[in-house]
Design an enzyme around this catalytic site. Structure first.
Site, mmCIF file in Angstrom:
data_model
loop_
_atom_site.group_PDB
_atom_site.id
_atom_site.type_symbol
_atom_site.label_atom_id
_atom_site.label_comp_id
_atom_site.label_asym_id
_atom_site.label_seq_id
_atom_site.Cartn_x
_atom_site.Cartn_y
_atom_site.Cartn_z
ATOM 1 C CE LYS A 213 -9.684 3.257 4.648
ATOM 2 N NZ LYS A 213 -9.629 2.409 3.443
ATOM 3 C CB THR B 194 -7.446 -0.681 5.238
ATOM 4 O OG1 THR B 194 -8.826 -0.356 5.084
ATOM 5 C CG2 THR B 194 -6.673 0.034 4.151
#
Length: 332
Positions: free
Chosen positions: A191, A248
């Protein structure tokens, strides 16, 4: 009372130490810098990493790693992924022999291509059932001001996972348990790289359609890698995968997203690093090792390859994104 040693006083280490203390756990933090340890212990603030956040009473801090580790039931490893091996080597002689080792680090080690749980096992000799990982949509600043969030604690030993879960459950921090360590680690590492790509796209002025496409295709490639390594697809469809990925990729509080934006606006790696107080986003370091790991398993990861091209081959962001759009069309 459960006793935890939080090894690392960065933003997330500090926020998680606060969570543990708010949950009633006895906590001692170790800080690499003595001035940071002193500030936490005496003034209950960490001005360098969580400015403006008051830390709870009873949260201890020290610059002496042996003092922090003494008698700990849970050792929380809150240092960057590429420095985990070196730190563990220095601490290993003082690690309590039966403590749960909980990794907050998210990455794949450069050179060895090991996940963080594998690094921990190799350096410490700990059995897999003593090693746990924490992953989820956990932006440190939001946690520190007690905005509600959820996370996943993964460990092969469900009893240990539940013990950690109870040690950090609060009214604003909701932990779930899982046994899929591989899935949680792959999601947490990948991520960061996808968030860099998302930030780069925003930095050159692309909008929400592009962002949604990057997040969705990023999830597809992290799932491909996870499954190849033995993860369960369901894990990557949950908090440790898509949940962490979305937070994120979209939040201005995300260091990887913000770092990517700077690169998209034309800054060099060095300029972006200077603007973030000398800190390099985790995905900059991990993209190379993740890409190498994926290639060793025959897994295609075009977004990760694009980020690597920008960060380590000096390719312009706009050119890399054009190449992505020019890839052959195929079924989803």
């Amino acid at each position: 009372m459960v006793k935890a040693a939080v090894m690392g006083a960065g933003s997330f280490g500090t926020a998680y130490a606060k969570v543990l203390r708010d949950a009633g756990t006895e906590v001692t933090m170790w800080a690499r810098r003595s001035d940071v340890a002193e500030s936490i212990a005496e003034r209950r603030v960490n001005p360098d990493y969580l400015p403006g956040v008051r830390l709870p009473e009873g949260l201890h801090a020290t610059h002496d790693h042996a003092e922090a580790l003494g008698g700990a039931d849970v050792v929380v490893l809150a240092v960057p992924s590429q420095s985990l091996r070196g730190n563990l080597g220095a601490w290993s002689g003082d690690l309590p022999p039966s403590a749960t080792l909980l990794s907050l680090a998210k990455g794949v080690e450069v050179g060895t291509l090991m996940r963080m749980s594998q690094v921990i096992a190799e350096v410490t000799g700990a059995e897999a059932d003593r090693i746990a990982v924490l992953s989820g949509p956990n932006l440190a600043k939001e946690i520190a001001v007690e905005q509600p969030t959820a996370t996943v604690i993964a460990c092969p030993d469900s009893v240990r996972a539940v013990a950690v879960q109870r040690a950090c459950a609060t009214g604003y921090f909701r932990p779930y348990t899982n046994t899929d360590v591989i899935g949680c680690e792959v999601g947490g590492a990948c991520k960061n790289v996808i968030a860099l790509c998302s930030g780069m796209a925003a930095g050159i002025g692309l909008g929400e359609n592009t962002s949604a496409a990057i997040i969705t295709r990023g999830l597809a490639e992290m799932t491909r890698l996870g499954v190849a390594l033995g993860a369960r697809p369901k894990t990557l469809a949950g908090l440790a995968g898509v949940g962490d990925l979305v937070a994120t990729c979209v939040s201005p509080l995300s260091r990887n997203r913000s770092f990517g934006e700077r690169l998209g606006r034309g800054e060099t790696l060095e300029q972006a690093q200077q603007a973030t107080h000398g800190q390099v986003a985790e995905g900059v370091k991990s993209c190379s090792s993740i890409l190498e790991l994926a290639r060793s398993y025959g897994v295609e990861m075009p977004l990760t390859e694009a980020v690597h091209s920008v960060c380590h081959e000096q390719m312009p962001v706009a050119q890399v994104l054009v190449q992505l759009l020019g890839r052959r069309i195929k079924p989803e």
